[in-house]
Write a protein that holds these residues in place. Structure first.
Motif, PDB file in Angstrom:
ATOM      1  N   MET A 178      31.914  18.361 -22.536  1.00  0.00           N
ATOM      2  CA  MET A 178      33.128  18.597 -23.320  1.00  0.00           C
ATOM      3  C   MET A 178      33.726  17.447 -23.620  1.00  0.00           C
ATOM      4  SD  MET A 178      33.531  21.745 -23.719  1.00  0.00           S
ATOM      5  CE  MET A 178      35.081  22.125 -24.116  1.00  0.00           C
ATOM      6  N   ALA A 179      33.744  16.418 -22.629  1.00  0.00           N
ATOM      7  CA  ALA A 179      34.236  15.099 -23.073  1.00  0.00           C
ATOM      8  C   ALA A 179      33.538  14.310 -24.181  1.00  0.00           C
ATOM      9  CB  ALA A 179      34.178  14.362 -21.755  1.00  0.00           C
ATOM     10  N   ALA A 180      32.183  14.620 -24.491  1.00  0.00           N
ATOM     11  CA  ALA A 180      31.424  14.063 -25.584  1.00  0.00           C
ATOM     12  C   ALA A 180      31.807  14.508 -26.634  1.00  0.00           C
ATOM     13  CB  ALA A 180      29.719  14.060 -25.345  1.00  0.00           C
ATOM     14  N   LEU A 181      32.094  16.007 -26.773  1.00  0.00           N
ATOM     15  CA  LEU A 181      32.145  16.573 -27.872  1.00  0.00           C
ATOM     16  C   LEU A 181      33.721  16.237 -28.277  1.00  0.00           C
ATOM     17  CD1 LEU A 181      31.463  18.691 -29.914  1.00  0.00           C
ATOM     18  CD2 LEU A 181      32.428  20.390 -28.438  1.00  0.00           C
ATOM     19  N   ALA A 182      34.487  15.843 -27.566  1.00  0.00           N
ATOM     20  CA  ALA A 182      35.841  15.493 -27.715  1.00  0.00           C
ATOM     21  C   ALA A 182      35.745  14.229 -28.217  1.00  0.00           C
ATOM     22  CB  ALA A 182      36.819  15.633 -26.625  1.00  0.00           C
ATOM     23  N   ARG A 183      35.105  13.180 -27.802  1.00  0.00           N
ATOM     24  CA  ARG A 183      35.076  12.056 -28.222  1.00  0.00           C
ATOM     25  C   ARG A 183      34.305  11.867 -29.822  1.00  0.00           C
ATOM     26  NH1 ARG A 183      33.120  10.544 -22.913  1.00  0.00           N
ATOM     27  NH2 ARG A 183      31.058  10.854 -23.690  1.00  0.00           N
ATOM     28  N   LEU A 184      33.461  12.734 -30.018  1.00  0.00           N
ATOM     29  CA  LEU A 184      32.836  12.812 -31.420  1.00  0.00           C
ATOM     30  C   LEU A 184      33.875  13.504 -32.538  1.00  0.00           C
ATOM     31  CD1 LEU A 184      29.127  14.362 -30.640  1.00  0.00           C
ATOM     32  CD2 LEU A 184      29.704  12.045 -31.433  1.00  0.00           C
ATOM     33  N   ARG A 185      34.490  14.327 -31.959  1.00  0.00           N
ATOM     34  CA  ARG A 185      35.725  14.863 -32.721  1.00  0.00           C
ATOM     35  C   ARG A 185      36.576  13.836 -33.109  1.00  0.00           C
ATOM     36  NH1 ARG A 185      36.954  21.245 -30.869  1.00  0.00           N
ATOM     37  NH2 ARG A 185      35.163  22.046 -31.355  1.00  0.00           N
ATOM     38  N   ALA A 186      36.848  12.874 -32.127  1.00  0.00           N
ATOM     39  CA  ALA A 186      37.908  11.917 -32.426  1.00  0.00           C
ATOM     40  C   ALA A 186      37.205  10.996 -33.440  1.00  0.00           C
ATOM     41  CB  ALA A 186      38.415  11.295 -30.973  1.00  0.00           C
ATOM     42  N   ARG A 187      36.084  10.738 -33.227  1.00  0.00           N
ATOM     43  CA  ARG A 187      35.372   9.538 -34.272  1.00  0.00           C
ATOM     44  C   ARG A 187      35.258  10.173 -35.611  1.00  0.00           C
ATOM     45  NH1 ARG A 187      30.388   7.075 -31.462  1.00  0.00           N
ATOM     46  NH2 ARG A 187      30.539   6.022 -33.570  1.00  0.00           N
ATOM     47  N   LEU A 188      35.270  11.505 -35.874  1.00  0.00           N
ATOM     48  CA  LEU A 188      34.952  12.212 -37.010  1.00  0.00           C
ATOM     49  C   LEU A 188      35.500  11.507 -38.328  1.00  0.00           C
ATOM     50  CD1 LEU A 188      33.045  14.136 -38.275  1.00  0.00           C
ATOM     51  CD2 LEU A 188      34.819  15.960 -37.838  1.00  0.00           C
ATOM     52  N   PRO A 189      36.798  11.417 -38.396  1.00  0.00           N
ATOM     53  CA  PRO A 189      37.494  10.797 -39.453  1.00  0.00           C
ATOM     54  C   PRO A 189      37.129   9.248 -39.792  1.00  0.00           C
ATOM     55  CG  PRO A 189      39.193  11.725 -38.205  1.00  0.00           C
ATOM     56  CD  PRO A 189      38.000  11.803 -37.227  1.00  0.00           C
ATOM     57  N   ALA A 190      36.768   8.664 -38.988  1.00  0.00           N
ATOM     58  CA  ALA A 190      36.074   7.127 -38.989  1.00  0.00           C
ATOM     59  C   ALA A 190      34.744   7.332 -39.627  1.00  0.00           C
ATOM     60  CB  ALA A 190      36.112   6.372 -37.791  1.00  0.00           C
ATOM     61  N   LEU A 191      33.898   8.363 -39.121  1.00  0.00           N
ATOM     62  CA  LEU A 191      32.689   8.382 -39.646  1.00  0.00           C
ATOM     63  C   LEU A 191      32.747   8.903 -40.950  1.00  0.00           C
ATOM     64  CD1 LEU A 191      30.829  10.049 -36.522  1.00  0.00           C
ATOM     65  CD2 LEU A 191      30.693   7.571 -37.259  1.00  0.00           C
ATOM     66  N   ARG A 192      33.586   9.626 -41.445  1.00  0.00           N
ATOM     67  CA  ARG A 192      33.622  10.025 -42.717  1.00  0.00           C
ATOM     68  C   ARG A 192      34.247   8.839 -43.627  1.00  0.00           C
ATOM     69  NH1 ARG A 192      37.028  15.750 -42.476  1.00  0.00           N
ATOM     70  NH2 ARG A 192      35.368  16.958 -41.165  1.00  0.00           N
ATOM     71  N   GLU A 193      34.944   7.966 -43.121  1.00  0.00           N
ATOM     72  CA  GLU A 193      35.542   6.672 -43.929  1.00  0.00           C
ATOM     73  C   GLU A 193      34.445   5.896 -44.111  1.00  0.00           C
ATOM     74  OE1 GLU A 193      38.084   4.907 -46.185  1.00  0.00           O
ATOM     75  OE2 GLU A 193      38.465   6.981 -45.358  1.00  0.00           O
ATOM     76  N   GLU A 194      33.532   5.738 -43.274  1.00  0.00           N
ATOM     77  CA  GLU A 194      32.402   4.647 -43.164  1.00  0.00           C
ATOM     78  C   GLU A 194      31.479   5.158 -44.148  1.00  0.00           C
ATOM     79  OE1 GLU A 194      30.594   1.027 -42.423  1.00  0.00           O
ATOM     80  OE2 GLU A 194      32.643   1.683 -41.808  1.00  0.00           O
ATOM     81  N   CYS A 195      31.074   6.494 -44.168  1.00  0.00           N
ATOM     82  CA  CYS A 195      29.984   7.114 -45.010  1.00  0.00           C
ATOM     83  C   CYS A 195      30.570   6.863 -46.480  1.00  0.00           C
ATOM     84  CB  CYS A 195      30.072   8.504 -44.721  1.00  0.00           C
ATOM     85  SG  CYS A 195      28.590   9.416 -45.682  1.00  0.00           S
ATOM     86  N   PHE A 196      31.762   7.330 -46.824  1.00  0.00           N
ATOM     87  CA  PHE A 196      32.283   7.210 -48.116  1.00  0.00           C
ATOM     88  C   PHE A 196      32.281   5.784 -48.632  1.00  0.00           C
ATOM     89  CE2 PHE A 196      35.779   6.383 -50.789  1.00  0.00           C
ATOM     90  CZ  PHE A 196      35.530   7.191 -51.883  1.00  0.00           C
ATOM     91  N   ARG A 197      32.724   4.818 -47.691  1.00  0.00           N
ATOM     92  CA  ARG A 197      32.573   3.260 -48.158  1.00  0.00           C
ATOM     93  C   ARG A 197      31.481   2.938 -48.422  1.00  0.00           C
ATOM     94  NH1 ARG A 197      31.965  -1.316 -45.640  1.00  0.00           N
ATOM     95  NH2 ARG A 197      31.334  -0.321 -43.706  1.00  0.00           N
ATOM     96  N   ARG A 198      30.321   3.220 -47.768  1.00  0.00           N
ATOM     97  CA  ARG A 198      28.652   2.840 -47.991  1.00  0.00           C
ATOM     98  C   ARG A 198      28.309   3.300 -49.049  1.00  0.00           C
ATOM     99  NH1 ARG A 198      25.807   2.659 -42.062  1.00  0.00           N
ATOM    100  NH2 ARG A 198      27.391   1.139 -40.851  1.00  0.00           N
ATOM    101  N   ASN A 199      28.444   4.396 -49.518  1.00  0.00           N
ATOM    102  CA  ASN A 199      28.192   5.442 -50.704  1.00  0.00           C
ATOM    103  C   ASN A 199      28.911   4.341 -51.830  1.00  0.00           C
ATOM    104  OD1 ASN A 199      26.513   7.170 -49.353  1.00  0.00           O
ATOM    105  ND2 ASN A 199      28.034   8.720 -49.159  1.00  0.00           N
ATOM    106  N   ARG A 200      29.941   4.289 -51.855  1.00  0.00           N
ATOM    107  CA  ARG A 200      30.610   3.473 -52.793  1.00  0.00           C
ATOM    108  C   ARG A 200      30.040   2.228 -53.173  1.00  0.00           C
ATOM    109  NH1 ARG A 200      37.127   2.862 -52.343  1.00  0.00           N
ATOM    110  NH2 ARG A 200      36.252   1.331 -50.707  1.00  0.00           N
ATOM    111  N   CYS A 201      29.946   1.425 -52.150  1.00  0.00           N
ATOM    112  CA  CYS A 201      29.336   0.030 -52.236  1.00  0.00           C
ATOM    113  C   CYS A 201      27.790   0.389 -52.987  1.00  0.00           C
ATOM    114  CB  CYS A 201      29.031  -0.629 -50.887  1.00  0.00           C
ATOM    115  SG  CYS A 201      30.705  -1.084 -50.285  1.00  0.00           S
TER     116      CYS A 201
END
Length: 363
Positions: free
Chosen positions: A1-24
């Motif tokens: 549960m703790a790992a799932l909570a950490r993944l959910r907390a990192r989900l916006p940062a991952l989306r932003e990183e994916c969007f930035r790499r695709n734009r580059c």
């Protein structure tokens, strides 16, 4: 549960990183595409320009050969035409010389009279000056008469008003409105009222039976008509003794309508006038050829020579036509020396200093 909570907390940062790499990646792909298009356009432009230069050289070579052939043929034609024109110009120049000598002689002897024309123009200028002075005097006289009539009209109107308002005159008991006790001297209107007489009642005028007929006589719009019957004599007036004619007959003779003469009634372009004008033109056309021109014969041997008015004078031979062809007046020259005549004279420039001054005023 703790790992799932950490993944959910990192989900916006991952989306932003994916969007930035695709734009580059997209921006890098667009830059490479533009570079490839620029390299292709440059290479294709070089290839097309090289082909156009080749075509241009071929076209120039073909045009050079064709234009050279056309120019040589045109030059031969120009040379032939120039030779013909030069020959015709020479013949025309010789003919013009002959015509110039003959026409100058004929005009100086029969048509143009320089001194008579000069005298006529001087007389016209003097007459114009006299007419201007007379018109100026006539205008001044009319202006003075108009002012005098206006003044008389005003005086008459003033006197009429004084007669009409004579009741405003001062008396011994009552002072008039124009005679103020505060004035040292009487008013001019008060003096005029004293000199004027009171206006009396008008008597009714008897209308004349000829008033309607005489109304249109000054304008001559229609012929006057008179009464056939005699009017009744006025009361208290006797008929004058003597051989007097009837009044209607005298008025009819005095105001009879205008009758134009035959010269005014006839048309200007009558057949007789046209025939006379045509006969004059025919005589003018045939005037030169009345006597045949025979320069190498004795046809004119016995005729007396009539000297031209330009070549002879009262006290000897004139220099006009030998040394000069117009009057020379050094005091009116603009420069110290005369102008060199390289072209035919202009009539307007010949009048400079003779008819008008430098300011444009008539001398």
């Amino acid at each position: 549960m703790a790992a799932l909570a950490r993944l959910r907390a990192r989900l916006p940062a991952l989306r932003e990183e994916c969007f930035r790499r695709n734009r580059c990646v997209d921006e890098d792909r667009k830059i490479k595409y533009k570079a490839a298009v620029k390299i292709q356009s440059w290479f294709r432009g070089c290839r097309v320009r090289a082909y156009l230069r080749h075509l241009n050289k071929m076209v120039i070579c073909i045009q050079k050969r064709w234009r050279g052939y056309q120019s040589r043929r045109y030059f031969r034609k120009i040379v032939k035409t120039a030779y013909f024109i030069m020959k015709m110009n020479f013949y025309n120049e010789m003919a013009v010389r002959i015509q110039k000598r003959w026409r100058g002689y004929y005009v100086r002897k029969y048509i143009h009279n320089y001194y008579a024309l000069k005298k006529y123009l001087e007389a016209v200028s003097v007459n114009n000056e006299i007419v201007r002075n007379e018109l100026q005097e006539y205008a001044e006289m009319n202006e003075n008469e108009r002012k005098k009539k206006d003044q008389e009209k005003k005086e008459k109107e003033k006197k009429y008003q004084a007669r009409k308002m004579h009741y405003l005159l001062s008396t011994e008991q009552i002072a008039g409105i124009h005679n103020s006790p505060f004035r040292k001297s009487p008013d001019p209107m008060e003096l005029l009222l004293r000199q004027s007489k009171p206006l009396s009642h008008r008597q009714q005028q008897v209308k004349s039976p000829f008033t309607d007929e005489l109304y249109d006589w000054p304008t001559c719009k229609r012929p006057p008509t008179f009464h056939a019957g005699e009017p009744l004599p006025p009361i208290g007036r006797q008929k004058p003794q003597g051989p007097f004619r009837d009044t209607a007959e005298v008025l009819r003779q005095r105001y009879k309508p205008l009758e134009p003469t035959l010269r005014v009634a006839a048309s200007i372009d009558s057949p007789l006038g046209k025939a006379r004008a045509e006969m004059k033109r025919e005589e003018w056309r045939n005037h030169i050829h009345d006597n045949k021109f025979l320069p190498f014969s004795s046809y004119h041997k016995n005729e007396k020579y009539d000297p031209s008015i330009h070549r002879s004078g009262k006290y000897g031979q004139e220099t006009y036509g030998i040394k000069h062809f117009r009057e020379v007046q050094p005091n009116k020259w603009v420069t110290g020396k005369d102008f060199q005549t390289v072209s035919p004279s202009i009539v307007l420039f010949e009048k400079f200093g003779k008819t008008y001054s430098r300011c444009g005023q008539i001398v």
